[in-house]
Motif scaffolding. Structure first.
Motif, mmCIF file in Angstrom:
data_model
loop_
_atom_site.group_PDB
_atom_site.id
_atom_site.type_symbol
_atom_site.label_atom_id
_atom_site.label_comp_id
_atom_site.label_asym_id
_atom_site.label_seq_id
_atom_site.Cartn_x
_atom_site.Cartn_y
_atom_site.Cartn_z
ATOM 1 N N CYS A 81 -7.222 3.958 2.776
ATOM 2 C CA CYS A 81 -5.915 4.408 2.305
ATOM 3 C C CYS A 81 -6.032 5.058 0.931
ATOM 4 O O CYS A 81 -5.327 6.019 0.621
ATOM 5 C CB CYS A 81 -4.942 3.238 2.265
ATOM 6 S SG CYS A 81 -4.282 2.847 3.901
ATOM 7 N N CYS A 90 0.845 -1.187 0.000
ATOM 8 C CA CYS A 90 0.000 0.000 0.000
ATOM 9 C C CYS A 90 0.885 1.243 0.000
ATOM 10 O O CYS A 90 1.786 1.369 0.822
ATOM 11 C CB CYS A 90 -0.898 -0.023 1.232
ATOM 12 S SG CYS A 90 -1.833 1.487 1.455
ATOM 13 N N CYS A 94 -4.334 -0.782 0.341
ATOM 14 C CA CYS A 94 -4.760 -1.943 1.101
ATOM 15 C C CYS A 94 -6.222 -1.824 1.484
ATOM 16 O O CYS A 94 -6.841 -2.788 1.898
ATOM 17 C CB CYS A 94 -3.897 -2.097 2.343
ATOM 18 S SG CYS A 94 -4.228 -0.852 3.603
ATOM 19 N N THR A 117 0.117 4.071 0.850
ATOM 20 C CA THR A 117 -0.197 4.970 1.960
ATOM 21 C C THR A 117 0.399 4.473 3.266
ATOM 22 O O THR A 117 1.035 5.217 3.999
ATOM 23 C CB THR A 117 -1.715 5.113 2.112
ATOM 24 O OG1 THR A 117 -2.247 5.674 0.920
ATOM 25 C CG2 THR A 117 -2.068 6.011 3.282
ATOM 26 N N CYS A 118 0.193 3.165 3.584
ATOM 27 C CA CYS A 118 0.619 2.689 4.898
ATOM 28 C C CYS A 118 1.612 1.538 4.815
ATOM 29 O O CYS A 118 2.181 1.151 5.824
ATOM 30 C CB CYS A 118 -0.608 2.278 5.714
ATOM 31 S SG CYS A 118 -1.376 0.769 5.117
HETATM 32 ZN ZN LIG Z 1 -2.925 1.070 3.459
#
Ligand SMILES: [Zn+2]
Length: 68
Positions: A27, A8, A23, A10-11
């Motif tokens: 996100c 992901c 994910c 983002t994270c």
């Molecule tokens: Zn994520």
């Protein structure tokens, strides 16, 4: 052959197919809002060239000189 599992953006968790490249929807939303509100601010919307062309063609079609 096995490709490294995408993470992901983002994270960093493993990507879920339905939300690639994220994910989760959360996100994806985080990234989208970052995109829209961040450095990539979109300026006032201007009509694209195609719009002007369509308007010009329509003006020609309704030209009174052509109706007779
Ligand atoms: Zn994520």
């Amino acid at each position: 052959m096995p490709r490294a599992k995408a993470k992901c953006t983002t994270c960093g968790k493993p990507v879920v197919q339905a939300y690639r490249p994220f994910c989760s929807k959360r996100c994806a939303d985080v990234d989208l809002s970052r995109w829209l509100g961040g450095s990539y601010a979109i300026p006032a919307v201007e009509p694209p060239d195609e719009w002007d062309m369509a308007a010009a063609i329509r003006e020609q079609d309704t030209d009174p000189g052509k109706l007779h």
